[in-house]
Design a protein around this motif. Structure first.
Motif, PDB file in Angstrom:
ATOM      1  N   ARG A   1      -8.638   0.946  -1.657  1.00  0.00           N
ATOM      2  CA  ARG A   1      -8.627   2.205  -1.868  1.00  0.00           C
ATOM      3  C   ARG A   1     -10.142   2.847  -1.756  1.00  0.00           C
ATOM      4  O   ARG A   1     -10.390   3.706  -2.590  1.00  0.00           O
TER       5      ARG A   1
ATOM      6  N   PHE B   1      -5.693   4.534   1.902  1.00  0.00           N
ATOM      7  CA  PHE B   1      -5.989   2.968   1.684  1.00  0.00           C
ATOM      8  C   PHE B   1      -6.446   2.330   3.038  1.00  0.00           C
ATOM      9  O   PHE B   1      -6.397   2.881   4.147  1.00  0.00           O
TER      10      PHE B   1
ATOM     11  N   ALA C   1       0.764  -1.344   0.228  1.00  0.00           N
ATOM     12  CA  ALA C   1       0.117   0.061   0.095  1.00  0.00           C
ATOM     13  C   ALA C   1       0.902   1.328  -0.037  1.00  0.00           C
ATOM     14  O   ALA C   1       0.576   2.069  -0.796  1.00  0.00           O
TER      15      ALA C   1
ATOM     16  N   SER D   1       1.651   7.555  -1.046  1.00  0.00           N
ATOM     17  CA  SER D   1       0.877   6.186  -1.101  1.00  0.00           C
ATOM     18  C   SER D   1      -0.697   6.501  -1.039  1.00  0.00           C
ATOM     19  O   SER D   1      -1.405   5.541  -1.493  1.00  0.00           O
TER      20      SER D   1
ATOM     21  N   GLU E   1      -5.555  -0.909  -5.655  1.00  0.00           N
ATOM     22  CA  GLU E   1      -6.786  -1.576  -5.093  1.00  0.00           C
ATOM     23  C   GLU E   1      -6.848  -2.956  -5.638  1.00  0.00           C
ATOM     24  O   GLU E   1      -6.739  -3.159  -6.852  1.00  0.00           O
TER      25      GLU E   1
ATOM     26  N   LEU F   1      -5.774  -5.087  -0.157  1.00  0.00           N
ATOM     27  CA  LEU F   1      -5.626  -3.854  -0.207  1.00  0.00           C
ATOM     28  C   LEU F   1      -6.692  -3.145  -0.966  1.00  0.00           C
ATOM     29  O   LEU F   1      -7.051  -3.317  -2.198  1.00  0.00           O
TER      30      LEU F   1
END
Length: 270
Positions: free
Chosen positions: A88, A151, A47, A148, A53, A86
């Motif tokens: 977003r 997230f 991330a 980054s 994502e 992960l």
């Protein structure tokens, strides 16, 4: 499915996972580890490096797996599912990600059970079969401020072909699909179903669906007397409802009503 208590020969490995999930529009990057300290730690690295994502980190074994409040999560090899996904998401749906994860896990496990009504959700993040924990969820969020971006990471540990009775610390309160069914199942089949369910609930949330009612319908917490620990304070009362942000609403014996955030509270059901 096998009925001879032998683990299916087809199981989780990098090749099988990529092959099974290759048609997914949701998972676009799969990272597999035979052994890793924590899938959450690895997912966080991805991330922070800007990974997209849908990055899925999955391991056959964790040597330092963890749950909420940094509690240890027993993670032996060749038996269970340990993953971190992960996302977003937009900020407005972050509070309901625990609902996405717990509903998805409930849906996936229910599809294997011979008696589907056995499964339920203990607020905020435990999935249980006949009152015993079969899976746990950990959500970690970062709201940006660097390259980054913002997230969220959904972490899951699912007891599949595993006997908690071999581990005294969890023997009384945990179960597995193998213990519930009497035979082992393919972890890959469960993973496939689980990712599909996460995608379904996450898309519904992004499309504006409110998951509170569906979560409440699967809860074994609402309508029960509970004890909460929030910081250094203890509270008791009847769990009466769930707020839009996932907070649990408790009615005390004096009639007062208070809401408790899921990320900061430890729950005990009488």
């Amino acid at each position: 499915m096998n009925s001879d208590n032998k683990r299916p020969t087809e199981d989780l490995n990098e090749e099988s996972i990529i092959s099974r999930l290759s048609t997914s529009d949701f998972v676009n990057n799969i990272v597999y580890y035979p052994s890793v300290q924590s899938t959450m730690d690895e997912a966080r690295k991805f991330a922070l490096s800007g990974s997209p994502e849908g990055t899925l980190v999955i391991a056959d074994e964790q040597t330092s797996g963890r749950g909420r409040f940094n509690r240890s999560w027993i993670s032996p090899p060749g038996a269970n599912i340990y993953l971190s996904l992960l996302l977003r998401p937009s900020a407005n749906i972050v509070p309901q990600l625990t609902m996405v994860a717990s509903l998805a896990l409930t849906d996936a496990i229910r599809s294997f059970l011979q008696t589907p009504e056995q499964i339920s959700i203990k607020w905020p993040n435990d999935v249980r079969v006949l009152g015993k924990k079969i899976g746990g969820i950990l959500i970690e969020n970062s709201f940006g401020g660097d390259i980054s971006g913002a997230f969220s990471i959904i972490g899951m540990g699912v007891n599949v072909n595993f006997d908690p009775q071999h581990y005294p610390d969890i023997a009384d309160g945990a179960t597995s699909l193998q213990n519930s069914l009497g035979y082992s199942i393919s972890r890959l089949d469960l993973l496939d179903k689980l990712i599909g369910s996460i995608s379904q609930f996450y898309q519904a949330l992004n499309n504006g669906k409110n998951l509170v009612r569906e979560w409440a319908n699967n809860s074994d917490t609402l309508g029960t007397n509970v004890r909460l620990t929030w910081g250094h304070q203890a509270f008791e009362g009847l769990a009466i409802s769930l707020n839009e942000d996932g907070s649990l609403v408790l009615q005390s014996s004096d009639g007062s009503v208070s809401a408790f955030p899921s990320g900061e509270v430890s729950l005990h059901i009488d």
